[in-house]
Design a protein around this motif. Structure first.
Motif, PDB file in Angstrom:
ATOM      1  N   ASP A 190      18.216   6.384  -8.481  1.00  0.00           N
ATOM      2  CA  ASP A 190      18.832   7.717  -8.543  1.00  0.00           C
ATOM      3  C   ASP A 190      17.783   8.818  -8.613  1.00  0.00           C
ATOM      4  N   GLN A 191      16.690   8.539  -9.324  1.00  0.00           N
ATOM      5  CA  GLN A 191      15.616   9.536  -9.428  1.00  0.00           C
ATOM      6  C   GLN A 191      14.974   9.787  -8.066  1.00  0.00           C
ATOM      7  N   SER A 192      14.784   8.715  -7.297  1.00  0.00           N
ATOM      8  CA  SER A 192      14.214   8.871  -5.956  1.00  0.00           C
ATOM      9  C   SER A 192      15.171   9.639  -5.053  1.00  0.00           C
ATOM     10  N   LYS A 193      16.458   9.358  -5.184  1.00  0.00           N
ATOM     11  CA  LYS A 193      17.454  10.084  -4.388  1.00  0.00           C
ATOM     12  C   LYS A 193      17.390  11.582  -4.676  1.00  0.00           C
ATOM     13  N   GLU A 194      17.253  11.907  -5.951  1.00  0.00           N
ATOM     14  CA  GLU A 194      17.174  13.334  -6.320  1.00  0.00           C
ATOM     15  C   GLU A 194      15.959  13.998  -5.680  1.00  0.00           C
ATOM     16  N   LEU A 205      23.421  10.917  -0.205  1.00  0.00           N
ATOM     17  CA  LEU A 205      22.707  11.565  -1.317  1.00  0.00           C
ATOM     18  C   LEU A 205      23.617  12.541  -2.056  1.00  0.00           C
ATOM     19  N   ALA A 206      24.597  13.112  -1.340  1.00  0.00           N
ATOM     20  CA  ALA A 206      25.517  14.077  -1.958  1.00  0.00           C
ATOM     21  C   ALA A 206      26.632  13.390  -2.726  1.00  0.00           C
ATOM     22  N   VAL A 207      26.769  12.093  -2.506  1.00  0.00           N
ATOM     23  CA  VAL A 207      27.866  11.356  -3.138  1.00  0.00           C
ATOM     24  C   VAL A 207      27.404  10.536  -4.327  1.00  0.00           C
ATOM     25  N   GLU A 208      26.177   9.996  -4.246  1.00  0.00           N
ATOM     26  CA  GLU A 208      25.663   9.119  -5.303  1.00  0.00           C
ATOM     27  C   GLU A 208      24.319   9.621  -5.804  1.00  0.00           C
ATOM     28  N   GLY A 209      24.070   9.363  -7.089  1.00  0.00           N
ATOM     29  CA  GLY A 209      22.787   9.751  -7.671  1.00  0.00           C
ATOM     30  C   GLY A 209      22.970  10.602  -8.905  1.00  0.00           C
ATOM     31  N   THR A 210      21.913  11.294  -9.281  1.00  0.00           N
ATOM     32  CA  THR A 210      21.996  12.181 -10.447  1.00  0.00           C
ATOM     33  C   THR A 210      22.827  13.412 -10.092  1.00  0.00           C
ATOM     34  N   ASP A 211      23.321  14.110 -11.099  1.00  0.00           N
ATOM     35  CA  ASP A 211      24.126  15.315 -10.854  1.00  0.00           C
ATOM     36  C   ASP A 211      23.310  16.361 -10.092  1.00  0.00           C
TER      37      ASP A 211
END
Length: 796
Positions: free
Chosen positions: A510-514, A545-551
């Motif tokens: 999730d951090q990488s996605k952000e 990326l807009a659907v999953e990950g950190t807020d």
């Protein structure tokens, strides 16, 4: 009588300073009798010895009358104590000449004569022994046992002061150099160990031996691939260094104190040569270890209370990169420097000691700058070398992630096409750390990290109180960031990011996605670049990326999607069913917790989508976006109100939206009518378009329009006379819809000033530029004539 040894010592010091050495010695002696502290006792012994030495020198300094036999005899005794037997013998001889029957004088002469003879005998014997030892050692035909014995004897002799001096005085250093040049390991060891003994505790002799042998030769011998010889030479150089630093035990054995030597130049020379050894391919791994050990031992201060750290700053300025080169060696790579298993650990310890020995922030900043420059160089080199193992390249990316925090580094890095491509290629590997590090480096290069905005008033207050206020680096300003973004886009960063997004969930955290979402948002900033981003797969990559990950990550990705959706053709940017997946991220930005720019660009994106198809409009409605869009139509902010009204203008084509306006108990229609009367031309245009479509589709809204506000007629008249032809046309269409809805509504309009407006517009001559406006007015008049409310228009 005092009974405190400390007071007695102080009293002795006063007498000593007053040159009253007799009374000073008495005070020190008395203190020694009363003292029980071992450390103080040593000081008292030294002080009393200094008194005795001063007394002897005072005697020697007296200008003695040759006829003063008592003074001559005392001088003779003083010279004897100092070991100057020849001079003592001459004074005693003068005394015996003047008083031949004096038994004391005769006894002194006999004793001094015997001492002189014994000294000469020992000296001659030592010289012979030295000569014989060298003959045996240099004779290749000598028996092995004899050579070993001679070598050991020479080492022992070199450790004795008298023996060391005789070797030194009798060309011994030259002969020892000959032994070293034989390259026979046993002879080399014997010679080096003898030289170490000769240097111990004697600064002048150590300096002379250093210059005679030459630091280059000493370092060369230390570099050989023979552990015993390398260690022995290391000990020799350490002994010399101890003497130059004044750390060895200085022994003069009765001789006068040596002249003070300036050793700084020699110490600097030794340090420079040791640093050169670190990066020389001709130096063995053991030799490199020896050099590092010597630097570790002699460069950092032993006591941090000592203010002089000049040796450390010299090494940082002239050798830090060389130490870093040792640390950065990869044993598996061809051309790697010879290393042992301890070399890099020892070098790392030295780096740590050097940093700890720095005294102030400027010195530490200089250290960091040098390290960062070297790591940047090393990281780029490792990245571009595909023959290096994955672990090392991983370290390189991690190094870049840290280094690109510096504005100068990131600016240089994006200009390195080869390094960029290598990093993009590395991002495709299945490694969580590498992917995160690549994303971090790109965030740094695009300045897409969060920054706190400084409040000007607080900045001024901080400056007034003389506190440090961080200033933006010139290369972190907008112009430089834009250039870096353009360079990354040209290098194909979007394709690399798209590949990273496809990675397995275990790797793509999730951090990488952000981080990736942050980079995409920065890349989308310029509308001109969004087509490139779409063409390289950026639109598709942003959806997950807009659907999953950190807020934060989802918000950043949604914002990037909004930027693309606002100006791109949805059928191209998000082909097929993918476009429907974008709606939810855009709607998520219609939130008061989001900033105005996010709200605005999300509304623009939804406006673009709602104008494409009824299916998209239905998707927007299903995502419950209507209440939020309506709320933004009430916004005080002109651009937000305009964007929301334009979006609603497209959405009212949908029957479901129309039914919301028809339903009782809401002010939706009233809001649209009032917005038609706004001064903002763009808002007027959008609201008039929505009202035109609503009144055309739902006749019930025509009559309802006249009821929601008393200003409806005035607003309609203003629309029909508007300078903007698009607004004017929409106003005339609304008038036509009202007239067409019922005769009663038509009658209300005819009885108002609107008839004059319609007549004025309808009577205008045909004009291709505004023919649609003229025709709309004429349609209104024709409908009124059909109702019989007005007579046909007569033409002249």
């Amino acid at each position: 009588m005092m009974e405190d040894p400390i007071q007695l010592k102080e009293e002795g010091n006063k007498y000593f300073q007053a040159s009253d050495y007799e009374r000073a010695a008495q005070s020190y002696t008395q203190a020694m009798k009363l003292n029980k502290d071992r450390a103080l006792q040593a000081v008292l012994y030294r002080n009393r010895a200094a008194c005795f030495l001063k007394k002897v020198r005072k005697v020697l300094a007296i200008d003695i009358n040759s006829s003063d036999i008592k003074a001559l005899y005392r001088r003779s005794q003083a010279l004897e104590k100092l070991g100057k037997l020849d001079q003592a013998f001459k004074d005693a001889q003068k005394c015996a000449t003047m008083e031949p029957r004096n038994k004391n004088f005769q006894e002194t002469l006999r004793r001094l004569g015997a001492d002189i003879q014994e000294k000469l005998r020992i000296q001659f014997s030592t010289d012979m022994r030295v000569q014989k030892m060298f003959e045996i050692l240099l004779d290749e035909n000598s028996e092995k046992e004899k050579r070993e014995k001679a070598a050991n004897n020479l080492i022992v002799l070199g450790r004795e002061e008298a023996g060391a001096e005789r070797i030194f005085q009798n060309n011994g250093v030259s002969l020892l150099l000959q032994l070293i040049e034989t390259k026979n390991a046993e002879l080399v060891l014997a010679a080096v160990r003898t030289l170490s003994g000769m240097c111990t505790g004697h600064k002048a002799r150590a300096t002379a031996i250093l210059h005679y042998l030459g630091i280059d030769n000493i370092c060369m011998w230390m570099s050989v691939d023979n552990e015993e010889i390398s260690l022995a030479v290391c000990n020799l150089l350490q002994t010399i260094t101890d003497c130059l630093l004044g750390q060895g035990k200085e022994e003069h054995h009765g001789k006068e104190e040596a002249l003070v030597l300036d050793t700084k130049k020699d110490l600097k020379m030794i340090t420079t040569r040791l640093l050169d050894m670190l990066v020389s391919k001709n130096v063995s791994g053991q030799g490199r270890d020896r050099a590092l050990n010597l630097l570790n031992k002699n460069i950092p201060r032993k006591d941090l209370k000592d203010q002089d750290n000049s040796r450390t700053t010299f090494v940082v300025d002239n050798g830090l990169k060389k130490i870093l080169k040792v640390v950065g060696q990869i044993p598996e790579m061809p051309g790697c420097l010879p290393l042992t298993e301890n070399t890099q650990l020892t070098a790392s310890i030295l780096l740590n000691k050097l940093y700890d020995d720095l005294r102030c922030d400027p010195e530490r900043d200089n250290y960091r700058v040098i390290c960062e420059e070297y790591i940047k160089f090393l990281s780029s080199r490792w990245l571009c070398n595909t023959s290096i193992d994955a672990r090392t390249r991983k370290w390189a990316v991690e190094g870049l992630a840290y280094l690109t925090l510096d504005a100068d580094v990131k600016d240089d890095f994006v200009e390195d096409e080869q390094a960029l491509q290598a990093m993009f290629e590395l991002a495709k590997t299945s490694d969580k750390t590498i992917l995160y590090s690549v994303a971090s480096a790109l965030v740094n290069c695009t300045n897409s990290y969060d920054t706190k905005e400084l409040v000007p008033e607080l900045v001024q207050l901080a400056k007034f109180s003389k506190q440090h206020v961080p200033e933006e680096h010139p290369k972190d300003k907008k112009d430089f960031v834009v250039k870096r973004v353009k360079r990354l886009l040209k290098a194909g960063v979007v394709s690399a990011l798209a590949c990273m997004v496809k990675a397995d969930s275990a790797i793509l955290t999730d951090q990488s996605k952000e981080l990736i979402a942050r980079v995409f948002l920065a890349l989308c900033d310029d509308p001109k670049d969004r087509g490139t981003i779409v063409a390289q797969g950026g639109g598709k990559a942003l959806i997950p990326l807009a659907v999953e990950g950190t807020d934060i990550g989802k918000i950043k990705a949604s914002h990037a999607l909004a930027k693309i959706a606002a100006i791109s053709n949805p059928d191209i940017a998000f082909p097929g069913e993918r476009v429907y997946e974008v709606v939810r991220p855009l709607v998520s930005l219609l939130n008061t917790e989001r900033d105005g720019l996010q709200n605005y660009e999300a509304l623009l994106g939804l406006t673009n989508f709602s104008g494409r198809s009824d299916k998209l409009r239905m998707k927007i409605v299903k995502e419950r976006a209507l209440p939020d869009i309506e709320n933004y139509m009430f916004e005080n902010h002109d651009q937000l109100r305009q964007a929301a009204t334009e979006c609603m203008c497209n959405l009212v084509v949908s029957k479901e939206v129309q039914e919301r306006f028809v339903a009782d108990g809401n002010d939706r229609l009233k809001l649209v009518v009032l917005l038609c009367g706004e001064d903002d031309e763009k808002v007027q245009k959008a609201a008039a378009g929505a009202l035109a479509m609503l009144t055309a589709a739902q006749k019930r809204l025509c009559s309802k329009m006249t009821e929601v506000t008393t200003q409806w007629l005035e607003i309609l008249q203003r629309l029909c006379l508007h300078d903007n032809m698009e607004v004017q046309h929409r106003g005339l269409v609304i008038a036509f819809n009202l007239i067409s809805a019922s005769k009663e509504l038509a009658k209300k309009l005819v009885e108002s000033e609107l008839l004059e407006i319609l007549t004025f517009v309808g009577k205008q001559e045909d004009d291709p530029k505004k023919q649609h406006i003229i025709n709309a007015a004429r349609d209104c008049l024709t409908k009124c004539m059909d109702y019989g409310l007005i007579k046909p228009l007569s033409r002249a």
